[in-house]
Design a protein around this motif. Structure first.
Motif, PDB file in Angstrom:
ATOM      1  N   LEU A  30      -3.917  18.179  -4.934  1.00 30.63           N
ATOM      2  CA  LEU A  30      -4.447  17.034  -5.656  1.00 30.63           C
ATOM      3  C   LEU A  30      -4.983  17.422  -7.032  1.00 30.63           C
ATOM      4  N   MET A  31      -5.649  18.555  -7.104  1.00 34.62           N
ATOM      5  CA  MET A  31      -6.206  18.986  -8.376  1.00 34.62           C
ATOM      6  C   MET A  31      -5.099  19.383  -9.353  1.00 34.62           C
ATOM      7  N   GLU A  32      -4.098  20.063  -8.818  1.00 34.91           N
ATOM      8  CA  GLU A  32      -2.944  20.436  -9.659  1.00 34.91           C
ATOM      9  C   GLU A  32      -2.269  19.180 -10.188  1.00 34.91           C
ATOM     10  N   ALA A  33      -2.130  18.220  -9.289  1.00 32.85           N
ATOM     11  CA  ALA A  33      -1.487  16.971  -9.677  1.00 32.85           C
ATOM     12  C   ALA A  33      -2.291  16.285 -10.768  1.00 32.85           C
ATOM     13  N   ARG A  34      -3.623  16.328 -10.623  1.00 27.28           N
ATOM     14  CA  ARG A  34      -4.477  15.689 -11.628  1.00 27.28           C
ATOM     15  C   ARG A  34      -4.235  16.319 -13.002  1.00 27.28           C
ATOM     16  N   GLU A  35      -4.254  17.660 -13.024  1.00 26.30           N
ATOM     17  CA  GLU A  35      -4.016  18.371 -14.287  1.00 26.30           C
ATOM     18  C   GLU A  35      -2.676  17.965 -14.896  1.00 26.30           C
ATOM     19  N   ALA A  36      -1.672  17.993 -14.048  1.00 26.33           N
ATOM     20  CA  ALA A  36      -0.322  17.712 -14.533  1.00 26.33           C
ATOM     21  C   ALA A  36      -0.213  16.289 -15.061  1.00 26.33           C
ATOM     22  N   ILE A  37      -0.797  15.376 -14.318  1.00 26.59           N
ATOM     23  CA  ILE A  37      -0.722  13.966 -14.706  1.00 26.59           C
ATOM     24  C   ILE A  37      -1.452  13.724 -16.024  1.00 26.59           C
ATOM     25  N   LEU A  38      -2.632  14.343 -16.165  1.00 26.86           N
ATOM     26  CA  LEU A  38      -3.394  14.162 -17.400  1.00 26.86           C
ATOM     27  C   LEU A  38      -2.616  14.718 -18.598  1.00 26.86           C
TER      28      LEU A  38
ATOM     29  N   SER B  52       0.856  -1.172   0.000  1.00 23.81           N
ATOM     30  CA  SER B  52       0.000   0.000   0.000  1.00 23.81           C
ATOM     31  C   SER B  52       0.901   1.233   0.000  1.00 23.81           C
ATOM     32  N   ILE B  53       0.741   2.050  -1.024  1.00 22.89           N
ATOM     33  CA  ILE B  53       1.608   3.222  -1.133  1.00 22.89           C
ATOM     34  C   ILE B  53       0.793   4.499  -0.971  1.00 22.89           C
ATOM     35  N   ASN B  54       1.048   5.169   0.144  1.00 22.65           N
ATOM     36  CA  ASN B  54       0.329   6.406   0.412  1.00 22.65           C
ATOM     37  C   ASN B  54       1.007   7.549  -0.343  1.00 22.65           C
ATOM     38  N   VAL B  55       0.244   8.277  -1.127  1.00 23.97           N
ATOM     39  CA  VAL B  55       0.863   9.336  -1.931  1.00 23.97           C
ATOM     40  C   VAL B  55       0.402  10.728  -1.503  1.00 23.97           C
ATOM     41  N   MET B  56      -0.335  10.809  -0.374  1.00 20.55           N
ATOM     42  CA  MET B  56      -0.842  12.125   0.017  1.00 20.55           C
ATOM     43  C   MET B  56      -0.335  12.557   1.374  1.00 20.55           C
ATOM     44  N   THR B  57      -0.185  13.866   1.484  1.00 18.51           N
ATOM     45  CA  THR B  57       0.153  14.433   2.780  1.00 18.51           C
ATOM     46  C   THR B  57      -1.139  14.739   3.518  1.00 18.51           C
ATOM     47  N   GLN B  58      -0.987  15.118   4.799  1.00 23.63           N
ATOM     48  CA  GLN B  58      -2.171  15.383   5.620  1.00 23.63           C
ATOM     49  C   GLN B  58      -2.973  16.584   5.145  1.00 23.63           C
ATOM     50  N   ASP B  59      -2.306  17.504   4.439  1.00 19.83           N
ATOM     51  CA  ASP B  59      -3.081  18.648   3.976  1.00 19.83           C
ATOM     52  C   ASP B  59      -3.443  18.530   2.491  1.00 19.83           C
ATOM     53  N   GLY B  60      -3.508  17.286   2.019  1.00 19.67           N
ATOM     54  CA  GLY B  60      -4.053  17.076   0.691  1.00 19.67           C
ATOM     55  C   GLY B  60      -3.111  17.401  -0.453  1.00 19.67           C
ATOM     56  N   LYS B  61      -1.835  17.155  -0.272  1.00 19.99           N
ATOM     57  CA  LYS B  61      -0.895  17.354  -1.373  1.00 19.99           C
ATOM     58  C   LYS B  61      -0.220  16.021  -1.679  1.00 19.99           C
ATOM     59  N   ILE B  62       0.464  15.986  -2.830  1.00 21.61           N
ATOM     60  CA  ILE B  62       1.178  14.766  -3.178  1.00 21.61           C
ATOM     61  C   ILE B  62       2.460  14.705  -2.343  1.00 21.61           C
ATOM     62  N   ASN B  63       2.711  13.534  -1.763  1.00 25.86           N
ATOM     63  CA  ASN B  63       3.865  13.418  -0.879  1.00 25.86           C
ATOM     64  C   ASN B  63       5.094  12.870  -1.631  1.00 25.86           C
ATOM     65  N   GLU B  64       6.104  12.502  -0.870  1.00 21.92           N
ATOM     66  CA  GLU B  64       7.382  12.095  -1.472  1.00 21.92           C
ATOM     67  C   GLU B  64       7.256  10.859  -2.371  1.00 21.92           C
ATOM     68  N   ASN B  65       6.196  10.065  -2.170  1.00 18.33           N
ATOM     69  CA  ASN B  65       6.008   8.900  -3.031  1.00 18.33           C
ATOM     70  C   ASN B  65       5.519   9.298  -4.425  1.00 18.33           C
ATOM     71  N   GLY B  66       5.181  10.555  -4.549  1.00 18.91           N
ATOM     72  CA  GLY B  66       4.591  10.994  -5.809  1.00 18.91           C
ATOM     73  C   GLY B  66       5.603  11.514  -6.803  1.00 18.91           C
ATOM     74  N   ASP B  67       6.858  11.184  -6.551  1.00 17.09           N
ATOM     75  CA  ASP B  67       7.843  11.454  -7.580  1.00 17.09           C
ATOM     76  C   ASP B  67       7.880  12.947  -7.925  1.00 17.09           C
ATOM     77  N   LYS B  68       7.805  13.251  -9.184  1.00 17.14           N
ATOM     78  CA  LYS B  68       7.960  14.642  -9.604  1.00 17.14           C
ATOM     79  C   LYS B  68       6.720  15.498  -9.306  1.00 17.14           C
ATOM     80  N   TYR B  69       5.637  14.848  -8.922  1.00 20.40           N
ATOM     81  CA  TYR B  69       4.423  15.609  -8.620  1.00 20.40           C
ATOM     82  C   TYR B  69       4.372  16.045  -7.164  1.00 20.40           C
ATOM     83  N   ARG B  70       5.367  15.689  -6.442  1.00 26.84           N
ATOM     84  CA  ARG B  70       5.436  15.996  -5.020  1.00 26.84           C
ATOM     85  C   ARG B  70       5.181  17.479  -4.755  1.00 26.84           C
ATOM     86  N   GLY B  71       4.327  17.723  -3.774  1.00 30.00           N
ATOM     87  CA  GLY B  71       4.072  19.105  -3.382  1.00 30.00           C
ATOM     88  C   GLY B  71       2.894  19.738  -4.094  1.00 30.00           C
ATOM     89  N   LEU B  72       2.430  19.107  -5.154  1.00 32.30           N
ATOM     90  CA  LEU B  72       1.258  19.662  -5.833  1.00 32.30           C
ATOM     91  C   LEU B  72      -0.005  19.333  -5.053  1.00 32.30           C
TER      92      LEU B  72
END
Length: 878
Positions: A316-324, A294-314
């Motif tokens: 969730l919505m920003e990350a979605r845009e970027a990923i798409l 199980s890989i948790n990719v979110m921080t407590q305040d709803g951002k992508i965490n260190e498991n999220g590779d280059k999306y880290r710190g975005l």
RNA sequence: GGACGAUUAGCUCAGUUGGUAGAGCAUUCGCUUGACGUGCGAAAGGUCAAAGGUUCAAGCCCUUUAUCGUCCACCA
């Protein structure tokens, strides 16, 4: 009472004053059992300690006060125990917001200082809601006021937690929980509200190692960062050969297994599911079945965490845009389809809930739910109205474990202690100072606090002193009735039931009275964001607490929502004024002899009528209140007071006062006193103020014995007879109005009747019908001077002389004749059937009498028409 | 997908064991009547959502349907 009664009732003058008296006199119920008076307990659903009174509270408190005041007068030893709730999330959010304005964060302040600040806040604002509840006139026992975080309640919380933990009913473990990124805490399933949103279903191509592609469908592409498998249904022929192979998660290039799981629906989306155990409860289950990481990719305040590779710190919505965007760039985006789907929102702050696998504390629910279901099945607990038990059953029967840990500071801290040296965990009632396993002194308490509803669940007994064996608990527990709205059946009612059954071995209350939500005049839920909330305090200031209470109670039925409107407040306010003035009339006309003995056997027909009606009213209202039918009860009191007492009896009393009839004063005072008592639970202030004017001992109406009907004075026949008079008088008034006879002009009236009561009541008929003489035979009336009317059900024929409108008589008589004939026909048809005589002879007999009456009426009308046709006057003419 | 509720006068809603439909507001007409104009009297306004059924009798009980609302569950 030395306050002279003014023409208008002024609620402000009396309300504050009376509440002070009540609070002083009726707080501090005895702990000792009273042999003669059975206890009756209601615990108040505790409002948020720092909240403000809204209409929902106003309704809830009013219902409880009506019950409590009624039961008190009925002779019960009542306890209405008030209190407030610490409301963990809501209050902490407010404090944090305030701190933010000052530029302070929780972390900067530290736990201890934060709590100090929170308690100060509670001290400052906690009194507000209490004083607002008082303004409603609630007769609760403020000496027994409790707070969910006071010493006793906290002790109860620890006691239950330790007990349940010891029995394995509370455990700590990793599960998918609902995470609110704004409140930064987990919340329970019940605290998630689902709402339909327009979204998209994105189709994404995952490469299969060794060649091929699998197209998955998802509404949350950002979670792919945490994918640890791709799943298909094992029966799906399309993908059968791929199971067991490895897929590559795009962008992160993670190698994940392709697995078969029944959870995957073949006909939804593409039939291929990406599995993200850390961020989806179903995927979590799949993960358990297939031993997936199980890989948790979110921080407590709803951002992508260190498991999220280059999306880290975005976000969730920003990350979605970027990923798409990236997927598209890599040619992995296979399609986009609009899709309506449900999104979970935090019930406190409205933020989108993110499912996240976390280590949390849970209550094992299956075992606890069963007795709670049984208790309602066996009617040990009864819902009013009954239909709400279905909601209750449905919830408890499908319940999942209850996540009770919250990442907050404002609340009951979980009594679990950890050894810093050997990690040993200890759960104990008293703070641990050393490790039971290794003896280390380095002990840290669990950082989390408990769900607010954990302490609320213990409220019915924690407030009475449990876990101590107190006299209060002995006497007042279990309680009788719980009053609440349907929206917290899950949060609160169900949890109180299972906690009480488990800890106390008995249900916490017998009845659960469920009322609806208060809505605005358009039927919308009152809410801050809509700005359509009506402030109960402004209503109290304008029209008085009594008017507010009545507006909330009139015409409501259990379980249904209440539409709050100015019209209702106006109705209620006018009613307080009406009673006020009725009382004023009596006091002005009955200055002495207020005791006015009621001598039943000397009463005249009108007196018997009003007394009889009152006795019926008492029985009905008492039954309605016992059955929680508050709206009906209040409506009946309203109708009796206004229509029966004010519009008729007081008008009759004016005649009687003129002719000095001896009983009128006794009757007026007697009826008035009873109205005040019946009305008191609903409108405590005005009834108390007036009660003082109708007795001399200075005792509060609160402790008067409830009205009892006099079985010997039900006066059924007199009521029926008097109501015939009412119809005659109405008919005269109607004929006058239809005939356009000026109001100030008296009129001659002729009545065709064989009824002795009517014949003997000429004086009354004259007085109330504005008639100058009443004859009971037809004589001396010229048709062009008369105006005829029927009297409704009594079908007594009334002729009014001196009518101005001379053209309508004939048409009117014809219409009347047709109506009578039609009614006659209907009755005839009904009575022609044998069955009605066999199955309902009393009804048949009633119809027969009516039909005979109709026959007479028809004859009368026909005769009149005949005379008109002959061109002459009626009778002797002149 | 499941459950529940609502549908009655222009509006807001009552209608408790089935027995000829009620209130408040709004409307019309008339009233400075010694309790109240926050009042009084009178009037008008309803095939009780639709269709079947049970019954001597249905707003009320049963079945189906429609519209609206709420809750629960959930297909990523």
């Amino acid at each position: 009472m030395d306050r002279a009664l003014s023409k208008r009732y002024d609620p402000q003058e009396v309300e504050n004053e009376w509440y002070k008296v009540w609070e002083k006199n009726f707080s501090g119920v005895s702990e000792e059992i009273n042999e003669k008076r059975r206890p009756y307990t209601i615990v108040m659903p505790p409002p948020n300690v720092t909240g403000r009174l809204h209409m929902g509270h106003a309704l809830d408190e009013t219902v409880q006060d009506v019950i409590i005041r009624f039961k008190r007068m009925r002779g019960f030893d009542v306890l209405w125990l008030p209190g407030t709730d610490h409301s963990a999330i809501a209050t902490e959010a407010k404090i944090v917001a305030q701190m933010r304005e000052e530029g302070i964060s929780k972390a900067q302040l530290g736990r201890e200082a934060f709590l100090k600040r929170a308690f100060e806040w509670k001290e400052n604002y906690g009194g507000q809601i209490v004083s607002q509840i008082k303004r409603l006139g609630c007769s609760c026992d403020w000496s027994k006021e409790r707070f969910t975080m006071d010493e006793g309640c906290s002790k109860a919380v620890i006691e239950v937690f330790v007990n349940l933990y010891g029995r394995g009913l509370i455990y700590k473990g990793e599960r998918t929980v609902n995470w609110c990124p704004k409140c930064k805490t987990s919340i329970s399933d019940a605290e998630v509200e689902y709402t339909e949103r327009d979204g998209y279903l994105w189709h994404i191509n995952y490469d299969v190692e060794g060649g091929g592609t699998l197209t998955i469908a998802t509404t949350r592409p950002e979670t792919m960062l945490g994918d640890t498998a791709v799943a298909v249904n094992g029966k799906d022929e399309r993908f059968k050969n791929l199971v067991g192979k490895t897929a590559i998660v795009p962008l992160v290039n993670r190698r994940v297994p392709i697995i078969a799981d029944d959870h995957v629906l073949m006909d939804f989306g593409t039939g291929v599911l990406k599995v993200t155990p850390a961020h989806d409860p179903n995927d979590f289950e799949i993960g358990l079945r297939h031993r997936l990481p199980s890989i948790n990719v979110m921080t407590q305040d709803g951002k992508i965490n260190e498991n999220g590779d280059k999306y880290r710190g975005l976000g969730l919505m920003e990350a979605r845009e970027a990923i798409l965007k990236d997927l598209e760039a890599f040619g992995k985006l296979a399609g986009t389809k609009p899709l309506k789907h449900n999104v979970g929102l935090c019930y406190r702050c409205g933020e989108t809930i993110e499912p996240m696998a976390l280590v949390q504390w849970f209550v094992r629910m299956k075992e606890l739910a069963k007795p709670a279901i049984d208790a309602v099945r066996k009617k040990e607990v009864e819902f009013v109205p009954e239909r709400f038990e279905k909601i209750y059953f449905n919830w408890l029967e499908n319940i999942k474990d209850w996540c009770i840990s919250r990442q907050l500071w404002w609340g009951h801290r979980i009594p679990a202690y950890y050894c810093a040296d050997c990690s040993h965990m200890m759960v104990a009632k008293e703070p641990m100072v050393s490790c039971q396993r290794c003896g280390s002194k380095k002990i840290k308490q669990d950082e989390d606090t408990l769900d607010t509803w954990f302490s609320s669940a213990l409220w019915p007994f924690s407030t009475l002193g449990w876990p101590e064996k107190t006299k209060m608990l002995d006497k007042f527990f279990p309680t009788q009735t719980l009053v609440t709205a349907y929206d917290i059946i899950f949060f609160w009612v169900a949890r109180m039931v299972f906690m009480s059954l488990d800890q106390m071995k008995v249900a916490p209350f017998k009845y659960v009275y469920i009322h609806g939500l208060v809505r605005d005049a358009q039927g919308r839920k009152m809410s801050k964001s809509l700005g359509n909330g009506v402030d109960p305090l402004s209503v109290i200031e304008r029209d008085g607490a009594d008017a507010l209470r009545m507006a909330l109670m009139i015409g409501v039925s259990p379980g249904s929502d209440v539409k709050f409107s100015d019209e209702k407040v106006l109705l209620a306010r006018n009613f307080t004024n009406k009673i006020w003035n009725a009382a004023r009339f009596i006091l002005m006309n009955v200055p002495e002899e207020l005791d006015g003995e009621l001598r039943v056997n000397e009463l005249e027909i009108a007196d018997k009528w009003v007394i009889g009606k009152l006795n019926h009213l008492i029985d009905e209202v008492s039954a309605n209140l016992d059955g929680f039918e508050f709206g009906i009860a209040l409506q009946k009191i309203y109708d009796f007071t206004w229509d029966v007492f004010c519009d008729w009896y007081i008008e009759i009393a004016k005649v009687k006062i003129k002719t000095q009839e001896p009983n009128v004063r006794g009757v007026l005072v007697f009826v008035m006193r009873n109205i005040l008592k019946l009305l008191h639970p609903f409108m405590p202030f005005v009834t108390e103020e007036l009660w003082q004017a109708f007795q001399s001992d200075g005792e509060s109406i609160m402790i008067q014995p409830w009205s009892e009907s006099d079985r010997g004075a039900m006066f059924e026949t007199e009521i029926a007879e008097f109501e015939k008079l009412v119809l005659v008088i109405r008919a005269i008034r109607s004929a006058r109005a239809e005939g356009k006879v000026p109001q100030n002009k008296k009129v001659k009236v002729y009545i065709l009747t064989e009824d002795e009561i009517i014949k003997n009541s000429g004086k009354l008929i004259m007085a109330l019908g504005f008639a100058e003489s009443v004859d009971f035979d037809v004589c001396g009336v010229k048709t062009d001077e008369m105006f005829a009317t029927n009297t409704g059900a009594a079908r007594i024929f009334v002729l009014v002389v001196d009518a101005v409108d001379k053209g309508k008589e004939r048409a009117r008589l014809v219409t009347m004749l047709e109506k009578y004939q039609k009614e006659h026909e209907v009755l005839e048809q009904r009575l022609a059937k044998k069955e009605i005589w066999e199955k309902a002879p009393n009804v048949a007999a009633k119809y027969k009498v009516e039909m005979e009456e109709l026959t007479r009426c028809i004859a009368n009308v026909e005769e009149s028409l005949q005379q008109i046709a002959e061109g002459g006057g009626l009778g002797d003419g002149d």
